[in-house]
Design a protein around this motif. Sequence first.
Motif, PDB file in Angstrom:
ATOM      1  N   PHE A   1       0.822  -1.202   0.000  1.00 18.11           N
ATOM      2  CA  PHE A   1       0.000   0.000   0.000  1.00 18.11           C
ATOM      3  C   PHE A   1       0.865   1.265   0.000  1.00 18.11           C
ATOM      4  O   PHE A   1       0.458   2.287  -0.543  1.00 18.11           O
ATOM      5  N   GLY A   2       2.050   1.206   0.591  1.00 19.66           N
ATOM      6  CA  GLY A   2       2.930   2.359   0.594  1.00 19.66           C
ATOM      7  C   GLY A   2       3.385   2.721  -0.812  1.00 19.66           C
ATOM      8  O   GLY A   2       3.393   3.889  -1.200  1.00 19.66           O
ATOM      9  N   VAL A   3       3.768   1.722  -1.594  1.00 23.56           N
ATOM     10  CA  VAL A   3       4.187   1.974  -2.982  1.00 23.56           C
ATOM     11  C   VAL A   3       2.998   2.505  -3.784  1.00 23.56           C
ATOM     12  O   VAL A   3       3.139   3.448  -4.562  1.00 23.56           O
ATOM     13  N   ALA A   4       1.826   1.914  -3.602  1.00 21.08           N
ATOM     14  CA  ALA A   4       0.635   2.358  -4.340  1.00 21.08           C
ATOM     15  C   ALA A   4       0.279   3.804  -3.985  1.00 21.08           C
ATOM     16  O   ALA A   4      -0.034   4.613  -4.867  1.00 21.08           O
ATOM     17  N   LEU A   5       0.346   4.147  -2.710  1.00 20.55           N
ATOM     18  CA  LEU A   5       0.022   5.519  -2.295  1.00 20.55           C
ATOM     19  C   LEU A   5       1.097   6.509  -2.725  1.00 20.55           C
ATOM     20  O   LEU A   5       0.799   7.665  -3.026  1.00 20.55           O
ATOM     21  N   ALA A   6       2.342   6.083  -2.775  1.00 16.98           N
ATOM     22  CA  ALA A   6       3.431   6.956  -3.202  1.00 16.98           C
ATOM     23  C   ALA A   6       3.330   7.300  -4.691  1.00 16.98           C
ATOM     24  O   ALA A   6       3.761   8.365  -5.126  1.00 16.98           O
ATOM     25  N   LEU A   7       2.746   6.397  -5.464  1.00 14.24           N
ATOM     26  CA  LEU A   7       2.618   6.629  -6.902  1.00 14.24           C
ATOM     27  C   LEU A   7       1.389   7.452  -7.268  1.00 14.24           C
ATOM     28  O   LEU A   7       1.232   7.849  -8.421  1.00 14.24           O
TER      29      LEU A   7
END
Length: 63
Positions: free
Chosen positions: A56-62
């Motif tokens: 979820f961190g990678v998804a939210l960062a993008l």
Amino acid sequence: MADDHHGEDRPDYDPDHVDLPAKAPPLRSTAPQSDFTMGQVSRGAVIALVGLALTFGVALALV
């Protein structure tokens, strides 16, 4: 090809006379029947949390 199931140790299957094998322990053990320590549970929870945070961190960062 190697046979890992040791077929020579097992009797022939007879559907009219089915008995559980007397051999102990059973040929395989699966996780739900195994006992867990709190350390193993904690380690699994930490790994799950790290995986969720990365996903979820990678998804939210993008975004």
